[in-house]
Design a protein around this motif. Structure first.
Motif, PDB file in Angstrom:
ATOM      1  N   ILE A  24       0.866  -1.183   0.000  1.00 47.35           N
ATOM      2  CA  ILE A  24       0.000   0.000   0.000  1.00 47.35           C
ATOM      3  C   ILE A  24       0.897   1.225   0.000  1.00 47.35           C
ATOM      4  O   ILE A  24       1.670   1.433   0.940  1.00 47.35           O
ATOM      5  CB  ILE A  24      -0.918   0.028   1.246  1.00 47.35           C
ATOM      6  CG1 ILE A  24      -1.823  -1.192   1.303  1.00 47.35           C
ATOM      7  CG2 ILE A  24      -1.686   1.343   1.322  1.00 47.35           C
ATOM      8  CD1 ILE A  24      -2.914  -1.213   0.273  1.00 47.35           C
ATOM      9  N   GLU A  59      -7.185  -0.342   5.865  1.00 48.35           N
ATOM     10  CA  GLU A  59      -6.495  -1.312   4.989  1.00 48.35           C
ATOM     11  C   GLU A  59      -5.721  -2.340   5.827  1.00 48.35           C
ATOM     12  O   GLU A  59      -5.717  -3.530   5.519  1.00 48.35           O
ATOM     13  CB  GLU A  59      -5.543  -0.589   4.040  1.00 48.35           C
ATOM     14  CG  GLU A  59      -6.225   0.263   3.003  1.00 48.35           C
ATOM     15  CD  GLU A  59      -6.948  -0.550   1.942  1.00 48.35           C
ATOM     16  OE1 GLU A  59      -6.684  -1.749   1.791  1.00 48.35           O
ATOM     17  OE2 GLU A  59      -7.795   0.046   1.250  1.00 48.35           O
ATOM     18  N   VAL A  72       2.903  -1.274   4.251  1.00 48.76           N
ATOM     19  CA  VAL A  72       2.339   0.045   4.014  1.00 48.76           C
ATOM     20  C   VAL A  72       3.448   1.080   4.145  1.00 48.76           C
ATOM     21  O   VAL A  72       4.175   1.092   5.137  1.00 48.76           O
ATOM     22  CB  VAL A  72       1.232   0.362   5.049  1.00 48.76           C
ATOM     23  CG1 VAL A  72       0.663   1.760   4.828  1.00 48.76           C
ATOM     24  CG2 VAL A  72       0.131  -0.688   5.008  1.00 48.76           C
TER      25      VAL A  72
END
Length: 161
Positions: A24, A59, A72
């Motif tokens: 991400i 997320e 992330v």
């Protein structure tokens, strides 16, 4: 985690490939008003960052609920930001990428197509709260090549320090 230009995206994407998990890009989750503000050289406030951090937390929580790993990239400059993200997954670990201001500024000057101007680096450095005792993670020197940083993260994950 770390200030703009420290290598979060490069290292994060490589780490996700190494673990064969989703990556991400945190910058992609900033709402348009945040991007406009940063593009104009205005630092974000805690209030500006709140929705962005909650989107990233969603997320992270979704990946945990699916039993999947995730990497992330996120500045996570302050402890309270990291605490919010940890609420989504208590096992969340941080890799704090840090390096000399001059090196990071030089990297930022060579980036093409990124909205974050070099003028915001100092505000991010001022806001940065390094990892504190009790926070799961490690701090890495970004003068090292990305492959070495990824290897260090993988090694630390195996140790579960």
């Amino acid at each position: 985690m770390g200030v703009c230009g420290c290598g979060k995206s490069t290292v994060g994407a490589a780490l996700a490939r190494a673990f064969d998990v989703a990556f991400i890009e945190g910058d992609a989750y900033h709402p348009a008003p945040n991007v406009i503000k940063m593009s104009a050289g205005e630092p974000l406030t805690d209030d500006d960052r709140a929705g962005w951090l909650h989107a990233l937390a969603r997320e992270i929580a979704a990946a945990r609920a699916r039993g999947e790993g995730i990497v992330v990239s996120c500045s996570a400059l302050k402890r309270r930001y990291r605490d919010l993200l940890r609420q989504a997954d208590p096992d969340l670990r941080f890799a704090h990428l840090q390096g000399p201001r001059g090196m990071i500024a030089a990297r930022m000057q060579t980036r093409i197509g990124h909205y974050m101007p070099i003028s915001l680096l100092d505000s991010q450095l001022r806001d940065l709260e390094p990892l504190q005792p009790g926070e799961a993670g490690l701090t890495l020197d970004t003068t090292q090549p990305p492959d070495a940083l990824v290897a260090s993260i993988i090694e630390s994950t195996d140790r579960k320090d």
